[in-house]
Design a protein around this motif. Structure first.
Motif: not given
Lengths: 392, 76
Positions: A49-52, A55-56, A58-59, A62, A288, A309-311, A327, A376
């Protein structure tokens, strides 16, 4: 191709060995295959329904990534093919084309142990969870375990134990959650689980139609599965206990050289000769994200995730390491320094550093280089800085 | 006679292979899947929760860093 693999007769293969069931013909089976493949495609599509990437958005972006080489491990006389960290976060085992396997203290760069294998191209090596043994193998078609002694003068080769026997080269090996079992992947097209003490084959995994080049065990919290990648361009997920292939992904255009689980166990990344890395989500059952650029034309050999898991760190045949925002799908840094292909790359167990092994005969340990913890920023927007090219 | 037998074995092999493929596809088709939107949200959530503990992302204070450059020791 390869010699016929040995296998334990599972219920599935027994059924397949029996005579024709009533009404079944080769034609009807092939038709059913087609129908099932189409159904798989449809089911996967429905949930797309959407691509990662979307969605990302919003993240947080970096900020500047500043990786510095902290140690260069010199001592191999030939191409480094594989490396692994010890759980103590300081020792590293590496193996090379000339048959040498070395255990290093990465803090001091001292060589603590060295063993010469009776084979060249030691393509796989692994540290035991206890830190008391290492496993390795390659063109000898075996995986052997060497207990590590505190006595540095002791002849390691004398205590060598042959555990796994394949009918073609060993491409990968890893201990499971203890020193007692080893999982191996091989050019013979199979993966296998072995008991270290007895050398007994506990389970074998059939399904790849060509060499299996890589495997990775799921993080222990997520249960008993592992993922393998092969020259058949497929990544397969397996149930360790039953030997069953539970999921399969075939979107790569060439050999898959490395697979690694995302730290939560819900996804895995792959590195391929098609010059891309990809992210596959296991619960969505599809690819994805794809990490690629037109300017990256050489195969990706090895990948690993940072702790969160971000990098995604990826080593390539063009001698570089690219760092990807998992992401957002964008590249956040290129790292230079190796003078030949990067063959192997692993983040340390506590995530403070990563090590890369190369055909330039060296290993490099790198870290985030500023020496301070950055802030952060919760919510809001952080200034987005351009990709930083680091000659390092 | 021999040719008959070998072609029977051949077709039985092909059938065995086709049956294995069908079995495999049935398993793969029957697994439960979630939407990409949910899967993506979960990946993002995991990254967000763990980012502050990720030294390669956030950096390490030099004082706590075992890899920081040390002055070489001289053994007297």
């Amino acid at each position: 191709m390869n010699s016929p693999p040995h296998f334990i007769c599972t219920p599935f293969s027994l059924m397949a060995c029996q005579g024709l069931a009533s009404g079944e013909t080769l034609k009807s089976l092939k038709a059913e295959s087609e129908t099932l493949r189409k159904k798989l495609e449809e089911e996967r599509k429905k949930l797309h329904d959407v691509e990662l990437e979307k969605v990302a958005e919003k993240a947080e972006a970096l900020g500047e990534l500043n990786m510095k080489t902290r140690r260069t491990l010199k001592g191999h006389g030939n191409k480094v093919l594989c490396m692994d960290w010890c759980k103590d976060k300081r020792r590293i085992v590496s193996s090379s084309q000339d048959g040498k396997v070395i255990v290093w203290d990465a803090f001091t760069t001292n060589k603590e142990h060295a063993v010469t294998m009776p084979t060249t191209w030691v393509m796989a090596c692994a540290y035991a969870p206890s830190g008391c043994a290492i496993a390795c193998g390659g063109l000898d078609n075996k995986c052997s375990v060497y207990p590590l002694s505190l006595d540095k003068d002791e002849n390691l080769a004398a205590k060598k134990k042959s555990v796994a026997m394949h009918t073609n080269y060993l491409s990968g090996c890893t201990f499971t959650n203890s020193d007692m079992q080893i999982l191996t992947s091989s050019g013979d097209g199979t993966s296998a689980l072995w008991d270290v003490e007895s050398g007994q084959l506990l389970q074998s995994f059939h399904g790849h139609s060509a060499d299996v080049l890589t495997l990775d065990l799921a993080p222990s919290e997520t249960g008993n599965t592992f993922v393998s990648g092969g020259s058949d361009k497929k990544a397969n997920v397996w149930d360790l206990r039953s030997g069953q292939n539970v999921q399969s992904f075939d979107t790569h255009d060439s050999d898959i050289n490395c697979v690694k689980y995302y730290p939560s166990g819900d996804a895995f990344a792959s590195a391929s000769d098609d010059s891309t890395c990809r992210l596959f989500d296991l619960r969505a059952d599809r690819e994805v994200s794809i990490y690629s650029k037109d300017s990256i034309m050489f195969g990706a050999a090895s990948v690993d995730f940072s702790l969160s898991g971000r990098l995604l760190f990826a080593g390539y045949n063009d001698y570089t390491i690219n760092v990807w925002d998992v992401l957002k799908g964008t590249r956040v840094a290129i790292l230079f320094g190796h003078e030949n292909r990067v063959s192997s790359l692993r983040v340390s167990p506590d995530g403070t550093a990563f090590c890369s092994g190369s055909w330039d005969n060296t290993l490099r340990v790198r870290q985030e280089g500023r020496g301070v913890v950055r802030e952060l920023k919760q919510g809001g927007t952080t200034p987005y800085l351009k990709n930083i090219f680091l000659f390092n | 006679m021999l040719t008959n037998m070998s072609s029977k074995m051949q077709s039985s092999n092909n059938t065995a292979h086709a049956r294995r493929t069908v079995q495999q596809l049935r398993i793969e088709a029957s697994i439960e899947r979630i939407k990409v939107s949910k899967a993506s949200a979960d990946l993002m959530h995991y990254c967000g929760e763990h980012a502050k503990y990720d030294p390669l992302l956030m950096g390490i204070p030099a004082s706590e860093n075992p890899f920081k450059d040390k002055k070489p020791c001289t053994i007297l």
